[in-house]
Structure formats: C-alpha cells, structure tokens
Design a protein around this motif. Structure first.
Motif: not given
Ligand SMILES: NC(=O)C1=CN([C@@H]2O[C@H](COP(=O)(O)OP(=O)(O)OC[C@H]3O[C@@H](n4cnc5c(N)ncnc54)[C@H](OP(=O)(O)O)[C@@H]3O)[C@@H](O)[C@H]2O)C=CC1
Ligand SMILES: O=C(O)C1=NCCCC1
Length: 343
Positions: A129, A131, A148, A150, A167-168, A183, A185-186, A191, A194, A309-312
C-alpha cells in the motif's frame, strides 16, 4: 469413527509480534535484516489498518519473488543529492520502501529548507500500500504526494489492450485536531490485489471493473486475471491520472514503465520493477496561513455538509480496533506464515 478435521483458530497478535514473525520470514527468504525490518513494519501496519489487499496476503508473493531471484533482497540503495529540491535514489533492484527510508532524512531536510522537495526512486519494486509512505510526513507537519507504477494490467480508456499498471496515488496532509488527511487509491477501478481476493473467495467484482480475454466486460475475477484486464476508474479521467503516474513514476525517475519489464524468466516473480516519485511540501513556508487549521476547517465543513466518512476513516477505525483487540490473523493464514518462517 471418523477423525474430526482440526480447524486452525484465528489468532490475535500485537503489532510487534506480527512484525517479528514477518521479519523472520523476510530474512529466511533472502533479505538483509535492514530490508526485512522495513518491509515487515510496512506489511504489519497495513494488516493492522485492515488494508488486507496489501497486508499478510502479500507475503507468499514476496517470498516467491525473492526465491525467483527477480528482486535483490540484499539491496543497498544509493542516495544522490542532485539539486536543492531534488533527491534521487537507485534502489539497487531492491524494494522501494528501504530506498525511501535511506533517502528520507535528506528529503525532509530539503523540503524544510526549500519549501518543497522531490524524491525520485528508480530500479525499485513496490508491492505494498502507498499510504504508509506518505502518512508519516503529515504526522510531522508536511504535505506529501506519492505515485508508483505497477505492471501492465489496465486497458487505457479507448484502447484495445492493457498497457498501464494499477498505478496508485497517495496524498497526506496535516490537520489541527485529528490524524492527517490521507487518501490512497489505485487509478484502476479496483486494485489487482482485490481482484485476487475476490477470486480466492469465489466472489464477483463490481460492474465496470474489467474485461475478459475477448475484451468483453466481466464481473468474473478469474476472467480478469486469466487473460483479461482491468479498466481505469472513471473512464478517461482515471486513464489520464494513470498516464500521469507512468510519466512521474517512470519517465521522471528513470524507472521502467509498467510495460517495460519482462519477468517471464523468473517464475514466481510478482513485484513490479518500476519507479516511485514523492513530492514533499513544507506548508509553514506560506507564513501565517496556518495550514493545519485550514485543513481542519475544510474537514469541519465537510462534516457539516453531511459527510460521514472521510478517506482514511475506515483505516483509523480498523487501527483503533487492532490496538484494542490485537491484529486478528486468520488461523490458516497464520499457519502458512509460520511455515514460511521455517521453510
Ligand atoms: N504498490 C502498488 O503498485 C499498488 C498498490 N495499490 C494499493 O492498493 C490499495 C487499495 O487501493 P484501492 O482499491 O484503490 O482503494 P479503495 O478504493 O479501497 O480506497 C481508496 C481511498 O478512498 C477511501 N475511501 C474508500 N471508500 C470511501 C468512501 N465511501 N468515502 C470516503 N472515502 C473512501 C479510502 O479510505 P480508507 O483507506 O479509509 O478506506 C482510500 O483512501 C491502496 O493502498 C494502494 O496503494 C494499488 C495498486 C498498485
Ligand atoms: O493491488 C495492486 O494493484 C498491486 N499491488 C502491488 C503491486 C502490484 C499491483
């Protein structure tokens, strides 16, 4: 009388206990103690925060990658001070997090003196991740943005075949009366991790996630993983952000684009061999503006507007739960981890 199968029970672990177990696994499979310490801490914190797609689920992938010889577990990153606001690191074909750890003091020093500093990591592997890379900067009052790239598995909007990685983008900013705003996000619809988890659980993925090997939309994660591909989130908008990540994380750092490396001679290799960029800003340079108070005001107004709900927030709830009850590791997962620590 038939024997009753013994089921492994879920176990609660302290963060330090999980870090110790993961450290043993990394060292057992060919990393230096320094590299093991950084990766184990990163992975355990992801698990603690309920970021399951990049927690202990990833350990078998780290191990098979190390065993394949694709990544240098003994890497010694080379940090270069190239300009007043620019630091470069050659990660020595090792993991990105130890490279960031090696360059961090110089990066922070430059951000505090110039107001802004860039860290360009190349020849690196990021399997985690994002963050955890930015949050600590905000905890010390700085604003941080990281990208970054991928491996090729995302079809750019309007294209016929996959080219981009997932590409997050991660962002962290301090605020006055609470944990930093973060925040991560991919730029793909979801991702890759997932999609793997959905396949393992036999679940479908949401509409718009990906296509099968014929380019047809599918909600079957196996069809996406076996010859299919992911789509960017938000059509052309996510696609443009993913393109930006390729430019910043690869072209600007001297790392590989997501489509540029060939791991086919390293069966078991899972970690993208690319680059990573961080931008760190010292908001106190904008004297008198009180950045952390202003970001707190934004949060207050978002809550007043009805936002629940805030990101995080989900991560912080999971973190608080883990701190109270320990980090719950699935029994079978724990058996696999213990076996890897001894294998
Ligand atoms: N190393 C690499 O190459 C890669 C790593 N990743 C990692 O995969 C992980 C998952 O990515 P992804 O599936 O996009 O993440 P999510 O879609 O689960 O979440 C993305 C962001 O949105 C926030 N969020 C989600 N739902 C809500 C909501 N309903 N309201 C407000 N905020 C919300 C999350 O906060 P919260 O965390 O609190 O849920 C997070 O900050 C990341 O940590 C990313 O770095 C992804 C791709 C490549
Ligand atoms: O979940 C993802 O997407 C990825 N995570 C780690 C590196 C490869 C892509």
């Amino acid at each position: 009388m038939s024997a009753t199968p013994v089921t492994a029970v879920n176990t609660s672990m302290a963060l330090s206990e999980l870090v110790a177990l993961l450290t043993r696994i990394f060292i057992r499979h060919g990393t230096s103690p320094d590299v093991a310490a950084v990766l184990a801490d990163n992975c355990a914190r992801a698990e603690r925060d309920g970021a399951h797609s990049h927690g202990v689920f990833r350990i078998p992938g780290y191990v098979s990658t190390l065993n394949s010889g694709w990544v240098n577990g003994m890497a010694v990153p080379q940090v270069e001070d190239v300009a007043s606001g620019f630091v470069r690191v050659d990660a020595d074909n090792g993991f990105a997090q130890p490279a960031l750890a090696a360059a961090r003091p110089l990066l922070v020093q430059k951000a505090r003196s110039a107001g802004i500093a860039v860290l360009a990591i190349r020849n690196s592997h990021h399997f985690a991740a994002l963050w955890p890379d930015v949050e600590p900067f905000a905890e010390e009052g700085l604003v941080a943005l990281s990208v970054v790239n991928s491996m090729t598995c995302v079809v750019p909007h309007g294209a016929d075949r996959p080219l981009f990685g997932t590409n997050p983008i991660a962002f962290a900013a301090p605020r006055a009366d609470g944990p930093p705003i973060v925040f991560d996000l991919a730029t793909s619809a979801i991702a890759h991790g997932d999609v793997q988890i959905a396949a393992r659980k036999g679940e479908r993925v949401p509409p718009g996630t990906g296509v099968d090997s014929l380019g047809q939309p599918t909600q079957d994660p196996r069809a996406i993983l076996e010859g299919g591909a992911l789509l960017p989130f938000g059509g052309h908008k996510g696609s443009a952000l993913s393109m930006m990540v390729e430019l910043l994380a690869a072209a600007l750092t001297g790392g590989n684009f997501s489509f540029e490396f060939d791991w086919s001679n390293h069966p078991g290799a899972k970690t993208p061999w690319t680059g990573q960029l961080l931008i760190v800003i010292d908001p106190s340079k904008n004297a008198g503006q009180g950045f952390a108070e202003r970001s707190q005001e934004l949060v207050r107004q978002m809550h007043a507007a009805g936002l629940r709900r805030l990101p995080g927030d989900r991560r912080h709830r999971a973190r608080a739960r883990s701190e109270e009850e320990g980090i719950i590791i699935d029994g079978e997962e724990l058996e696999r981890l213990r076996a890897l620590a001894q294998a």
